[in-house]
Scaffold this motif. Structure first.
Motif, PDB file in Angstrom:
ATOM      1  N   GLU A  46      -0.439   8.806 -27.004  1.00 27.66           N
ATOM      2  CA  GLU A  46      -0.680   8.383 -25.596  1.00 27.66           C
ATOM      3  C   GLU A  46      -0.233   9.145 -24.427  1.00 27.66           C
ATOM      4  O   GLU A  46      -1.008   9.694 -23.553  1.00 27.66           O
ATOM      5  N   ASN A  47       0.928   9.788 -24.600  1.00 24.29           N
ATOM      6  CA  ASN A  47       1.492  10.813 -23.676  1.00 24.29           C
ATOM      7  C   ASN A  47       0.366  11.880 -23.234  1.00 24.29           C
ATOM      8  O   ASN A  47       0.191  12.390 -22.152  1.00 24.29           O
ATOM      9  N   THR A  48      -0.075  12.525 -24.350  1.00 19.87           N
ATOM     10  CA  THR A  48      -0.847  13.923 -24.108  1.00 19.87           C
ATOM     11  C   THR A  48      -2.080  13.127 -23.622  1.00 19.87           C
ATOM     12  O   THR A  48      -2.795  14.091 -22.456  1.00 19.87           O
ATOM     13  N   ILE A  49      -2.619  12.183 -24.055  1.00 20.70           N
ATOM     14  CA  ILE A  49      -4.073  11.711 -23.567  1.00 20.70           C
ATOM     15  C   ILE A  49      -3.881  11.547 -21.952  1.00 20.70           C
ATOM     16  O   ILE A  49      -4.566  11.973 -21.260  1.00 20.70           O
ATOM     17  N   ARG A  50      -2.698  10.762 -21.606  1.00 16.66           N
ATOM     18  CA  ARG A  50      -2.513  10.491 -20.162  1.00 16.66           C
ATOM     19  C   ARG A  50      -2.360  11.905 -19.441  1.00 16.66           C
ATOM     20  O   ARG A  50      -2.945  11.948 -18.374  1.00 16.66           O
ATOM     21  N   SER A  51      -1.548  12.881 -19.996  1.00 16.10           N
ATOM     22  CA  SER A  51      -1.443  14.003 -19.350  1.00 16.10           C
ATOM     23  C   SER A  51      -2.887  14.793 -19.206  1.00 16.10           C
ATOM     24  O   SER A  51      -2.738  15.351 -17.967  1.00 16.10           O
ATOM     25  N   VAL A  52      -3.819  14.714 -20.097  1.00 14.69           N
ATOM     26  CA  VAL A  52      -4.940  15.368 -19.906  1.00 14.69           C
ATOM     27  C   VAL A  52      -5.752  14.775 -18.773  1.00 14.69           C
ATOM     28  O   VAL A  52      -6.353  15.275 -18.041  1.00 14.69           O
ATOM     29  N   VAL A  53      -5.885  13.409 -18.587  1.00 14.18           N
ATOM     30  CA  VAL A  53      -6.527  12.645 -17.740  1.00 14.18           C
ATOM     31  C   VAL A  53      -5.904  13.118 -16.284  1.00 14.18           C
ATOM     32  O   VAL A  53      -6.555  13.335 -15.357  1.00 14.18           O
ATOM     33  N   GLU A 100      -9.523   7.705 -29.425  1.00 18.30           N
ATOM     34  CA  GLU A 100     -10.011   5.998 -28.996  1.00 18.30           C
ATOM     35  C   GLU A 100      -9.326   5.124 -29.605  1.00 18.30           C
ATOM     36  O   GLU A 100      -8.970   3.995 -29.390  1.00 18.30           O
ATOM     37  N   MET A 101      -8.962   5.508 -30.986  1.00 16.05           N
ATOM     38  CA  MET A 101      -8.226   4.301 -31.843  1.00 16.05           C
ATOM     39  C   MET A 101      -6.938   4.328 -31.485  1.00 16.05           C
ATOM     40  O   MET A 101      -6.155   3.103 -31.179  1.00 16.05           O
ATOM     41  N   ARG A 102      -6.240   5.137 -30.946  1.00 15.17           N
ATOM     42  CA  ARG A 102      -4.779   5.137 -30.364  1.00 15.17           C
ATOM     43  C   ARG A 102      -5.010   4.208 -29.166  1.00 15.17           C
ATOM     44  O   ARG A 102      -3.995   3.522 -28.717  1.00 15.17           O
ATOM     45  N   GLU A 103      -6.019   4.650 -28.028  1.00 16.42           N
ATOM     46  CA  GLU A 103      -5.934   4.091 -27.077  1.00 16.42           C
ATOM     47  C   GLU A 103      -6.186   2.289 -27.014  1.00 16.42           C
ATOM     48  O   GLU A 103      -5.462   1.798 -26.543  1.00 16.42           O
ATOM     49  N   THR A 104      -7.188   2.032 -27.802  1.00 17.75           N
ATOM     50  CA  THR A 104      -7.524   0.924 -27.873  1.00 17.75           C
ATOM     51  C   THR A 104      -6.894  -0.038 -28.891  1.00 17.75           C
ATOM     52  O   THR A 104      -6.717  -1.263 -28.750  1.00 17.75           O
ATOM     53  N   GLY A 105      -6.414   0.627 -30.154  1.00 16.64           N
ATOM     54  CA  GLY A 105      -5.538  -0.063 -30.745  1.00 16.64           C
ATOM     55  C   GLY A 105      -6.304  -1.210 -31.614  1.00 16.64           C
ATOM     56  O   GLY A 105      -5.644  -1.815 -32.463  1.00 16.64           O
ATOM     57  N   ILE A 106      -7.725  -0.902 -31.644  1.00 22.66           N
ATOM     58  CA  ILE A 106      -8.461  -1.815 -32.539  1.00 22.66           C
ATOM     59  C   ILE A 106      -9.497  -1.122 -33.426  1.00 22.66           C
ATOM     60  O   ILE A 106     -10.000   0.050 -33.095  1.00 22.66           O
ATOM     61  N   ALA A 155     -12.539   6.557 -13.225  1.00 25.36           N
ATOM     62  CA  ALA A 155     -11.348   6.722 -14.315  1.00 25.36           C
ATOM     63  C   ALA A 155     -10.517   5.645 -14.153  1.00 25.36           C
ATOM     64  O   ALA A 155      -9.796   5.478 -15.012  1.00 25.36           O
ATOM     65  N   GLU A 156     -10.564   4.787 -13.030  1.00 24.49           N
ATOM     66  CA  GLU A 156      -9.704   3.472 -13.060  1.00 24.49           C
ATOM     67  C   GLU A 156     -10.653   2.499 -12.639  1.00 24.49           C
ATOM     68  O   GLU A 156     -10.876   1.658 -11.760  1.00 24.49           O
ATOM     69  N   PRO A 157     -11.509   1.938 -13.890  1.00 24.15           N
ATOM     70  CA  PRO A 157     -12.505   1.035 -13.513  1.00 24.15           C
ATOM     71  C   PRO A 157     -11.825  -0.295 -13.218  1.00 24.15           C
ATOM     72  O   PRO A 157     -10.692  -0.846 -13.963  1.00 24.15           O
ATOM     73  N   THR A 158     -12.325  -1.347 -12.554  1.00 19.96           N
ATOM     74  CA  THR A 158     -12.165  -2.459 -12.362  1.00 19.96           C
ATOM     75  C   THR A 158     -13.370  -3.364 -11.986  1.00 19.96           C
ATOM     76  O   THR A 158     -14.637  -2.673 -11.983  1.00 19.96           O
ATOM     77  N   LEU A 159     -13.211  -4.733 -12.009  1.00 19.36           N
ATOM     78  CA  LEU A 159     -14.419  -5.563 -11.793  1.00 19.36           C
ATOM     79  C   LEU A 159     -15.061  -5.011 -10.136  1.00 19.36           C
ATOM     80  O   LEU A 159     -16.148  -5.223 -10.212  1.00 19.36           O
ATOM     81  N   GLU A 160     -13.955  -4.782  -9.376  1.00 18.11           N
ATOM     82  CA  GLU A 160     -14.496  -4.486  -7.936  1.00 18.11           C
ATOM     83  C   GLU A 160     -15.338  -3.080  -8.057  1.00 18.11           C
ATOM     84  O   GLU A 160     -16.535  -2.740  -7.505  1.00 18.11           O
ATOM     85  N   PRO A 191     -11.360  -1.060 -19.151  1.00 17.25           N
ATOM     86  CA  PRO A 191     -10.314  -0.499 -18.716  1.00 17.25           C
ATOM     87  C   PRO A 191      -9.407  -0.019 -19.889  1.00 17.25           C
ATOM     88  O   PRO A 191      -8.741   1.126 -19.876  1.00 17.25           O
ATOM     89  N   SER A 192      -9.377  -0.831 -21.025  1.00 17.13           N
ATOM     90  CA  SER A 192      -8.760  -0.490 -22.208  1.00 17.13           C
ATOM     91  C   SER A 192      -9.147   0.772 -22.969  1.00 17.13           C
ATOM     92  O   SER A 192      -8.607   1.101 -23.976  1.00 17.13           O
ATOM     93  N   GLY A 193     -10.328   1.212 -22.600  1.00 13.19           N
ATOM     94  CA  GLY A 193     -11.003   2.559 -23.296  1.00 13.19           C
ATOM     95  C   GLY A 193     -11.217   3.534 -22.228  1.00 13.19           C
ATOM     96  O   GLY A 193     -12.165   4.407 -22.574  1.00 13.19           O
ATOM     97  N   ARG A 194     -10.647   3.549 -21.158  1.00 15.31           N
ATOM     98  CA  ARG A 194     -11.100   4.491 -20.218  1.00 15.31           C
ATOM     99  C   ARG A 194     -10.338   5.619 -20.307  1.00 15.31           C
ATOM    100  O   ARG A 194     -11.359   6.635 -19.975  1.00 15.31           O
ATOM    101  N   LEU A 195      -9.576   6.029 -21.004  1.00 19.93           N
ATOM    102  CA  LEU A 195      -8.724   7.526 -21.025  1.00 19.93           C
ATOM    103  C   LEU A 195      -9.862   7.966 -22.226  1.00 19.93           C
ATOM    104  O   LEU A 195     -10.118   9.442 -21.593  1.00 19.93           O
ATOM    105  N   VAL A 196     -10.233   7.684 -23.272  1.00 19.04           N
ATOM    106  CA  VAL A 196     -10.910   8.528 -24.185  1.00 19.04           C
ATOM    107  C   VAL A 196     -12.382   8.480 -23.429  1.00 19.04           C
ATOM    108  O   VAL A 196     -12.957   9.547 -23.765  1.00 19.04           O
ATOM    109  N   ALA A 197     -12.831   7.735 -22.636  1.00 19.28           N
ATOM    110  CA  ALA A 197     -14.049   7.759 -21.939  1.00 19.28           C
ATOM    111  C   ALA A 197     -13.914   9.168 -20.781  1.00 19.28           C
ATOM    112  O   ALA A 197     -14.976   9.822 -21.063  1.00 19.28           O
ATOM    113  N   VAL A 198     -12.996   9.071 -20.151  1.00 15.40           N
ATOM    114  CA  VAL A 198     -12.640  10.062 -19.232  1.00 15.40           C
ATOM    115  C   VAL A 198     -12.844  11.447 -20.191  1.00 15.40           C
ATOM    116  O   VAL A 198     -13.358  12.417 -19.738  1.00 15.40           O
ATOM    117  N   GLU A 199     -11.937  11.543 -21.079  1.00 17.07           N
ATOM    118  CA  GLU A 199     -11.888  12.686 -21.816  1.00 17.07           C
ATOM    119  C   GLU A 199     -13.217  13.125 -22.419  1.00 17.07           C
ATOM    120  O   GLU A 199     -13.547  14.403 -22.378  1.00 17.07           O
TER     121      GLU A 199
END
Ligand code: NAD
Length: 479
Positions: A5-12, A91-97, A206-211, A175-183
Motif C-alpha cells: 500500500e505504501n509503495t502504491i501511495r508513494s507512486v501516486v 488492484e487486489m491489494r487496494e480494493t481487498g476484494i 485522482a481524488e474522485p468524489t460524488l461532486e 474511490p476505493s480503486g483510485r490508486l490502481v486507476a491512477v497508476e
C-alpha cells in the motif's frame, strides 16, 4: 512483483507532485494554454482541468490518421498484458476484494480481446441519385464512471473502445480503486505520449468524489457519459441531461431443468459464480432447479468441489453477510463480505473448508435475501422449483427487471426459448458459465461495460460514436 500500500501511495504522490498542486474543485483552474497539461499523463486533481486536457488530446487525435488510433490502442493492450500481474495485484491489494489470479487474468483478457477500430463499419447507399456514406464519428470527451469491482479493467476496456471511436475519456473511478486507476492511466499515457506524441487521451480524477462526478456530468465539454456500476450512478447519469450509456447492476438467475447435464451445470456454476469471488455483474447469483433433479444437482455441486452449507450454517452466514440499509431497511450485501473468499464465508458460517474450495452453496427458499440481493460473494442459494415454468417465473422475478444476464442449463430447446423470451436479458447463456457470453469460452467479444438499461449491450467502439451521413448528389455511382 507485489506492491504494498505504501509503495502504491508513494507512486501516486510522486505522480501528483510532478503534475503540480491539486486545485480545489471549485477554485479557478483554467491554465493559459491547454498545452500546459502536457506531461500530466492523465492525472488530475479536478474535473475541469481533466476535461480541458482531454479535449486538447481529442483535438490532437482528430488530426491524426486511423493508424495512430490503432497505435494508441496497441500500447494500451501491450501495457495491460505485460503489466497484468503487477497491476492486477495492486488492484487486489487496494480494493481487498476478489481473487488475485482473476485480477491478473481480467487485465490480460481485456488487453487481448477488447474490440478495436475493426468494429467501426462504414455503410453506403448507392442509387440513381448518387451516393450516401454513413460513417462513425467521435463524440469528443466522454466522462466515465467505473466500479470498485473492476477498477482498472473497466478503464482499460473503456479506453480501448472509446479511443478506437476517436474520443478521449475522463474517468471518475470508485474511490476505493483510485490508486490502481491512477497508476494504470499514468502508464498508458506516458507510453502513448512517448510513442504517438499525444498526452492525456485517458484522464483520471485522482481524488474522485460524488461532486467531481457531478462536475464531469455537467461540464459543457463532456459530450457523452458512460457509467458502469449500481443503481445510484445509473440514475445520476440519466438525470444529468446528457446522453448516457448505463452499464447497470444485475442479479443473474440460473435455471436447471430435468434435461440438463448436471455435472456440466455444476462445473459452469462454480466457474462463473466463483470467478473473482462473484464480483462479475454477469455472475451466477441464484439457481432455480426443478424438483425432480434438485437432490442430484446438489450432489453434482459437491462432486465438482463446492461445499454445501446446512440450514443452520446458512442462517449464521446470513446474519453477518446480509445487512439492512436505507430508509426502508432493505436487504443488501454487507461490505465486509463482498468479494471475500469462500473460506471466509464458510468460517462465518462456522465451517472449515479445504483451500481448494472456491464456492459454498446451499438450499434456501425463494424469499431468502441471498436470492433477491446481488450478493457479490461466493455463496450461491439453490431454490427448488415445481417444474421449469415455476423456475423461469422465479428467475424472472428475482432478476428484478434489470434485463442484464440469465443462464439456463437444459437440453430442451423449447425451455431455452421460453426462458429467453420471458427474461428478455441482454446476455442469455445456455449450457455454459456466465463469462462464455463475453467471448471467454464462447463466441463474441469482451467488454466490462454491458449497457442493459440504455440498450447498447456489450459496448464496442461503435457504441461511442455518432452516425454521420455524407451525400453526393447524382454523381459518383460508377456502376
Ligand atoms: P457502485 O454503484 O457502488 O459504484 C459504481 C461507481 O459509481 C463508483 O465509481 C461510485 O463512486 C459511483 N457512484 C455511485 N453513486 C454515484 C452518484 N450518485 N453519482 C456519481 N457517481 C456515483 O458499484 P460498485 O460496488 O463499484 O460496483 C458493483 C456494481 O456495478 C454492481 O451493481 C454491478 O452489477 C455493477 N456492474 C455493472 C457492470 C455492467 O457492465 N453492467 C459491470 C460491472 C459492475
Amino acid at each position: 512483483m507485489q506492491l504494498d500500500e505504501n509503495t502504491i501511495r508513494s507512486v501516486v504522490a510522486q505522480v501528483l507532485a510532478e503534475v503540480g498542486p491539486m486545485p480545489s474543485l471549485s477554485g479557478p483552474s483554467m491554465p493559459d494554454s491547454a498545452n500546459a497539461f502536457e506531461g500530466s499523463h492523465g492525472i488530475f486533481g479536478n474535473a475541469s482541468d481533466a476535461v480541458t486536457a482531454a479535449r486538447r488530446a481529442f483535438e490532437q487525435l482528430r488530426e491524426r490518421p486511423m493508424e495512430d488510433r490503432k497505435r494508441v490502442i496497441d500500447i494500451i493492450r501491450k501495457i495491460s498484458i505485460e503489466n497484468c500481474e503487477e497491476l492486477g495485484l495492486m488492484e487486489m491489494r487496494e480494493t481487498g476484494i476478489g481473487r488475485p489470479e482473476h485480477k491478473i487474468e481480467k487485465l490480460r483478457a481485456l488487453g487481448e480481446l477488447s474490440p478495436g477500430t475493426e468494429f467501426l463499419q462504414t455503410k453506403a447507399f448507392s442509387g440513381d441519385h448518387g451516393l450516401a456514406i454513413i460513417e462513425r464519428a467521435p463524440f469528443g470527451v466522454i466522462a466515465a464512471i467505473t466500479p470498485v469491482t473492476h477498477s482498472l479493467p473497466t478503464i482499460t476496456g473503456n479506453a480501448v473502445s472509446m479511443i478506437a471511436g476517436g474520443n478521449a475519456v475522463v474517468v471518475n473511478p470508485h474511490p476505493s480503486g483510485r490508486l490502481v486507476a491512477v497508476e494504470g492511466v499514468r502508464r498508458f499515457n506516458e507510453e502513448i505520449a512517448r510513442e504517438v506524441g499525444i498526452d492525456n487521451l485517458i484522464c483520471v480524477i485522482a481524488e474522485p468524489t460524488l461532486e467531481s462526478a457531478a462536475e464531469l456530468f455537467g461540464h459543457r465539454d463532456v459530450a457523452l457519459i458512460c457509467v458502469t456500476g449500481g443503481p445510484a450512478v445509473g440514475r445520476a447519469a440519466l438525470n444529468s441531461g446528457k446522453r448516457a450509456i448505463v452499464a447497470g447492476p444485475g442479479n443473474p438467475p440460473v435455471v436447471v431443468d430435468e434435461t440438463a447435464d448436471l455435472d456440466n451445470a455444476a462445473r459452469c456454476i462454480i466457474q462463473g459464480g466463483a470467478y473473482d469471488n462473484n464480483l462479475l455483474c454477469i455472475a451466477e447469483k441464484e439457481v432455480f432447479v426443478v424438483d425432480s433433479v434438485f437432490d442430484d444437482m446438489m450432489a453434482a455441486m459437491r462432486r465438482a468441489g463446492a461445499v454445501q452449507l446446512d440450514q443452520a450454517q446458512i442462517a449464521k452466514l446470513t446474519s453477518v453477510a446480509i445487512t439492512q440499509v436505507g430508509d426502508d431497511n432493505h436487504d443488501a450485501a454487507a461490505k465486509d463480505y463482498i468479494g471475500k473468499d469462500a473460506a471466509v464465508l464458510a468460517a462465518a458460517a462456522g465451517v472449515k473448508v479445504p483451500e481448494s474450495c472456491e464456492l459454498v452453496f446451499g438450499e434456501t427458499d425463494e424469499h431468502h435475501p441471498f436470492v433477491s440481493v446481488e450478493q457479490m460473494m461466493p455463496f450461491i442459494p439453490f431454490v427448488r422449483a415445481r417444474d421449469v415454468d415455476h423456475a423461469i417465473a422465479m428467475a424472472k422475478h428475482y432478476e428484478h427487471g434489470f434485463r442484464h444476464t440469465a443462464i439456463i442449463h437444459s437440453r430442451n430447446v423449447h425451455n431455452m426459448t421460453k426462458m429467453g423470451k420471458e427474461l428478455d436479458t441482454t446476455l442469455y447463456v445456455k449450457n455454459g458459465p456466465c463469462m462464455a457470453s463475453l467471448g471467454l469460452g464462447g463466441e463474441g467479444y469482451l467488454s466490462f461495460s454491458i449497457a442493459g438499461p440504455t440498450g447498447e449491450g456489450v459496448t464496442t467502439p461503435d457504441t461511442f460514436t455518432r452516425e454521420r451521413r455524407c451525400s453526393m448528389i447524382d454523381e459518383l455511382r460508377v456502376v
